[in-house]
Design a protein around this motif. Structure first.
Motif, PDB file in Angstrom:
ATOM      1  N   GLY A   1       0.818  -1.207   0.000  1.00 54.63           N
ATOM      2  CA  GLY A   1       0.000   0.000   0.000  1.00 54.63           C
ATOM      3  C   GLY A   1       0.852   1.257   0.000  1.00 54.63           C
ATOM      4  O   GLY A   1       0.559   2.237  -0.698  1.00 54.63           O
ATOM      5  N   ALA A   2       1.930   1.236   0.787  1.00 52.15           N
ATOM      6  CA  ALA A   2       2.848   2.380   0.806  1.00 52.15           C
ATOM      7  C   ALA A   2       3.537   2.543  -0.547  1.00 52.15           C
ATOM      8  O   ALA A   2       3.746   3.669  -1.028  1.00 52.15           O
ATOM      9  N   ILE A   3       3.886   1.427  -1.183  1.00 56.95           N
ATOM     10  CA  ILE A   3       4.502   1.490  -2.508  1.00 56.95           C
ATOM     11  C   ILE A   3       3.517   2.078  -3.522  1.00 56.95           C
ATOM     12  O   ILE A   3       3.866   2.948  -4.329  1.00 56.95           O
ATOM     13  N   ALA A   4       2.267   1.604  -3.485  1.00 54.69           N
ATOM     14  CA  ALA A   4       1.259   2.095  -4.425  1.00 54.69           C
ATOM     15  C   ALA A   4       1.018   3.593  -4.257  1.00 54.69           C
ATOM     16  O   ALA A   4       0.803   4.315  -5.243  1.00 54.69           O
ATOM     17  N   ALA A   5       1.052   4.078  -3.022  1.00 56.67           N
ATOM     18  CA  ALA A   5       0.850   5.507  -2.789  1.00 56.67           C
ATOM     19  C   ALA A   5       1.980   6.326  -3.412  1.00 56.67           C
ATOM     20  O   ALA A   5       1.740   7.379  -4.041  1.00 56.67           O
ATOM     21  N   ARG A   6       3.211   5.862  -3.241  1.00 56.73           N
ATOM     22  CA  ARG A   6       4.329   6.580  -3.865  1.00 56.73           C
ATOM     23  C   ARG A   6       4.251   6.498  -5.385  1.00 56.73           C
ATOM     24  O   ARG A   6       4.556   7.468  -6.096  1.00 56.73           O
ATOM     25  N   VAL A   7       3.827   5.365  -5.902  1.00 58.69           N
ATOM     26  CA  VAL A   7       3.676   5.198  -7.340  1.00 58.69           C
ATOM     27  C   VAL A   7       2.677   6.210  -7.897  1.00 58.69           C
ATOM     28  O   VAL A   7       2.885   6.777  -8.977  1.00 58.69           O
ATOM     29  N   ALA A   8       1.588   6.459  -7.169  1.00 53.18           N
ATOM     30  CA  ALA A   8       0.590   7.426  -7.628  1.00 53.18           C
ATOM     31  C   ALA A   8       1.181   8.826  -7.740  1.00 53.18           C
ATOM     32  O   ALA A   8       0.905   9.567  -8.698  1.00 53.18           O
ATOM     33  N   VAL A   9       2.010   9.204  -6.780  1.00 53.16           N
ATOM     34  CA  VAL A   9       2.646  10.526  -6.816  1.00 53.16           C
ATOM     35  C   VAL A   9       3.623  10.618  -7.986  1.00 53.16           C
ATOM     36  O   VAL A   9       3.643  11.610  -8.737  1.00 53.16           O
ATOM     37  N   VAL A  10       4.442   9.594  -8.156  1.00 53.90           N
ATOM     38  CA  VAL A  10       5.417   9.580  -9.249  1.00 53.90           C
ATOM     39  C   VAL A  10       4.696   9.632 -10.601  1.00 53.90           C
ATOM     40  O   VAL A  10       5.118  10.356 -11.524  1.00 53.90           O
ATOM     41  N   THR A  11       3.618   8.887 -10.740  1.00 49.46           N
ATOM     42  CA  THR A  11       2.843   8.892 -11.983  1.00 49.46           C
ATOM     43  C   THR A  11       2.302  10.282 -12.284  1.00 49.46           C
ATOM     44  O   THR A  11       2.368  10.765 -13.422  1.00 49.46           O
ATOM     45  N   THR A  12       1.764  10.944 -11.271  1.00 53.75           N
ATOM     46  CA  THR A  12       1.217  12.290 -11.458  1.00 53.75           C
ATOM     47  C   THR A  12       2.291  13.273 -11.910  1.00 53.75           C
ATOM     48  O   THR A  12       2.103  14.028 -12.880  1.00 53.75           O
ATOM     49  N   LEU A  13       3.428  13.259 -11.239  1.00 52.35           N
ATOM     50  CA  LEU A  13       4.489  14.205 -11.566  1.00 52.35           C
ATOM     51  C   LEU A  13       5.120  13.906 -12.927  1.00 52.35           C
ATOM     52  O   LEU A  13       5.529  14.823 -13.653  1.00 52.35           O
ATOM     53  N   GLY A  14       5.211  12.643 -13.285  1.00 52.48           N
ATOM     54  CA  GLY A  14       5.757  12.285 -14.589  1.00 52.48           C
ATOM     55  C   GLY A  14       4.900  12.809 -15.728  1.00 52.48           C
ATOM     56  O   GLY A  14       5.404  13.383 -16.699  1.00 52.48           O
ATOM     57  N   GLY A  15       3.581  12.607 -15.626  1.00 54.44           N
ATOM     58  CA  GLY A  15       2.686  13.117 -16.666  1.00 54.44           C
ATOM     59  C   GLY A  15       2.688  14.633 -16.739  1.00 54.44           C
ATOM     60  O   GLY A  15       2.713  15.223 -17.826  1.00 54.44           O
ATOM     61  N   ALA A  16       2.685  15.294 -15.581  1.00 56.01           N
ATOM     62  CA  ALA A  16       2.656  16.749 -15.551  1.00 56.01           C
ATOM     63  C   ALA A  16       3.925  17.346 -16.158  1.00 56.01           C
ATOM     64  O   ALA A  16       3.865  18.287 -16.965  1.00 56.01           O
ATOM     65  N   SER A  17       5.072  16.824 -15.778  1.00 57.45           N
ATOM     66  CA  SER A  17       6.334  17.365 -16.301  1.00 57.45           C
ATOM     67  C   SER A  17       6.473  17.097 -17.795  1.00 57.45           C
ATOM     68  O   SER A  17       6.964  17.948 -18.554  1.00 57.45           O
ATOM     69  N   GLY A  18       6.017  15.938 -18.247  1.00 58.45           N
ATOM     70  CA  GLY A  18       6.066  15.651 -19.678  1.00 58.45           C
ATOM     71  C   GLY A  18       5.184  16.584 -20.486  1.00 58.45           C
ATOM     72  O   GLY A  18       5.580  17.069 -21.552  1.00 58.45           O
ATOM     73  N   GLY A  19       3.987  16.860 -19.979  1.00 61.24           N
ATOM     74  CA  GLY A  19       3.074  17.745 -20.688  1.00 61.24           C
ATOM     75  C   GLY A  19       3.591  19.163 -20.796  1.00 61.24           C
ATOM     76  O   GLY A  19       3.579  19.775 -21.870  1.00 61.24           O
ATOM     77  N   LEU A  20       4.070  19.723 -19.683  1.00 57.27           N
ATOM     78  CA  LEU A  20       4.586  21.091 -19.701  1.00 57.27           C
ATOM     79  C   LEU A  20       5.836  21.207 -20.565  1.00 57.27           C
ATOM     80  O   LEU A  20       6.013  22.190 -21.302  1.00 57.27           O
ATOM     81  N   SER A  21       6.712  20.221 -20.487  1.00 53.38           N
ATOM     82  CA  SER A  21       7.922  20.247 -21.316  1.00 53.38           C
ATOM     83  C   SER A  21       7.565  20.257 -22.799  1.00 53.38           C
ATOM     84  O   SER A  21       8.119  21.032 -23.591  1.00 53.38           O
TER      85      SER A  21
END
Length: 514
Positions: A274-294
């Protein structure tokens, strides 16, 4: 209670009471719900891809691409049920490093083994790999060819790669007793297994099909169409997507579905995962956001430079929403492999790198005159390749230890290049496998005339030619006559332009002779 007295409840009664009145549900029930819930989210990707592809093609082909996306799911379900799951996960613990050989048609004890919830979750991944190809070959691929390669991908090509990396016996698997270089491949949710497979197949399909008529009008067309006709078609039916709202809707649906894709890849749910999945959700969000803005800023900068070159007084750039959406998807693809082992700050690096890989790949396709209608190959193969290599640089040792049980880290942490070496070997193997399987397959479809529609159907649009009318026929009583009148007017206009261009070219040639 004396030894002679019977127990108060029979074994069956005790099992029922434990199941219905214990303080917490059995762990297996939690895992079943976790996989079914996230599998539904991953399945939602089909809707996202359908909207994205429909908005990225011309209106005259919208119904066709929607139908193909739905057919893809239907064919993929049958392919993964019949042989796909068996090839991917059907050799558990038997040592076959290349391919599975058990559970064909979900038989031979499947229900008591992996379980139906496992099949459903893994099927959603297989269907995603096949759907990636649909946009690349849009607007000129025959339906029977589309169904054929969807079956090939879900029933054979993708499952073999999944067996290599994700089964307990695959030669690249991190689950082996003695994995390659002590860690195996770090591809948590499929930058390589899913996206590189689908992206490579998309590129091969687009290259084999050839470009859409008028896509590159500055060169002679392979179908021997006169330059005058190509130029006229480009003016009357420009090749660009017809609905950016659909592109945006599809992107948001894909982003939501990606949380099931990445978080659900823990496969279990307890305190640790569960702790791993929570961190994965944050990483997924930031990856998509940074890719879009770039991607948005790169497009703005390059468009401003082009306009400045065309206009000596300088130019202003454009903010293209389609490029923003493609950048978001590229960022999500890139973080998919390392989402469980990189830190949130590293997601910005990986997402930005995914956008860069997408733009580099898209530019390369244009130079090579490969027509990928939605840029599926650079988004999924290009960003997927970078994403698969990224854990080799940025994997945090503590996260690798928690997820894979190996005391390894990325190059930037402790100089250890073993993860990078494993993932590079996987990238090369996946690419070679898809080229050797899908390349001849697409070639045979092309050779025997099953791959591309005829020229007149492509020019008219596949909705009218194959599906009985346009996707946006609001008034059926008037649509037919109005469409016919519009077609006649357009054909007459094209004919006049072609004649004018021919006369102009003839006059120029005569002047030169004189």
């Amino acid at each position: 209670m004396s030894g002679g007295e019977p127990p108060p409840f029979s074994p069956e009664q005790q099992k029922y009471l434990d199941a219905h009145y214990s303080n917490s549900p059995p762990p297996d029930y939690v895992d079943v719900h976790w996989l079914l819930y996230n599998g539904v989210l991953v399945f939602l990707m089909q809707c996202g891809f359908a909207m994205l592809c429909a908005g990225s093609v011309r209106a005259k082909n919208a119904q066709n691409i929607l139908l193909k996306n739905i057919v893809d799911v239907c064919v993929g379900a049958l392919g993964f049920w019949s042989t796909g799951f068996a090839f991917a996960y059907g050799n558990r613990g038997t040592g076959n490093f290349f391919i599975g050989t058990k559970y064909f048609f979900l038989s031979k004890g499947f229900a008591g083994g992996p379980g139906y919830h496992t099949w459903f979750f893994q099927f959603a991944f297989a269907a995603t790999a096949a759907t990636i190809v649909s946009g690349a070959v849009a607007e000129r691929c025959q339906l029977k060819a589309y169904a054929a390669y969807s079956a090939m991908l879900t029933a054979f090509v993708y499952p073999v790669v999944a067996h290599w990396v994700w089964s307990e016996d695959g030669w690249l698997s991190s689950q082996l007793h003695d994995p390659v270089l002590g860690v195996g491949v770090v591809d948590f949710a499929g930058s390589g297994v899913v996206h590189m497979v689908g992206g490579a197949a998309a590129g091969i399909g687009a290259w084999t099909l050839g470009p859409r008529i008028g896509r590159f009008p500055d060169e002679h067309d392979d179908q021997c169409i006169e330059r005058a006709m190509l130029e006229s078609l480009a003016r009357h039916s420009p090749i660009r997507g017809h609905s950016r709202p659909l592109v945006c809707l599809g992107t948001f649906l894909l982003w939501v579905a990606w949380y099931g894709f990445n978080c659900g890849s823990t496969l279990h749910l307890d305190d640790e995962t569960g702790a791993i999945a929570a961190r994965v959700a944050v990483v997924t969000t930031l990856g998509g956001a940074s890719g879009g803005l770039s991607s948005l800023f790169v497009t703005h900068y390059t468009s401003r430079r082009r306009r400045a070159g065309d206009d000596e007084s300088g130019g202003s750039g454009t903010y293209d929403v389609t490029e923003l959406c493609n950048g978001i998807i590229a960022g999500l693809v890139a973080v998919t492999a390392g989402c469980a082992v990189i830190e949130p700050w590293a997601a910005l690096v990986v997402g930005t790198g995914g956008a860069a890989a997408y733009h580099a790949g898209a530019a390369a396709l244009v130079r090579l005159r490969v027509d990928d209608a939605v840029n599926a190959a650079p988004v999924h193969y290009g960003a997927g390749l970078w994403g698969l290599l990224a854990p080799g640089f940025l994997a945090a040792p503590k996260n690798v230890r928690a997820v894979y049980g190996a005391d390894r880290g990325g190059v930037f942490y402790d100089g250890d290049a073993r993860i990078l070496a494993c993932n590079l070997a996987a990238a090369c193997s996946i690419t070679l496998w898809v080229v050797l399987t899908m390349g001849p397959y697409f070639y045979l479809l092309w050779k025997y005339g099953y791959l591309r529609v005829s020229m007149d159907k492509e020019i008219d649009g596949l909705d009218d030619a194959k599906h009985g009318g346009a996707a946006y026929a609001f008034d059926n009583s008037k649509q037919g006559s109005k469409s016919d009148e519009h077609k006649m007017s357009e054909l007459e206009s094209i004919g006049e332009e072609v004649s004018s261009l021919r006369d102009s070219e003839t006059g120029t040639a005569a002047d030169l002779d004189a």
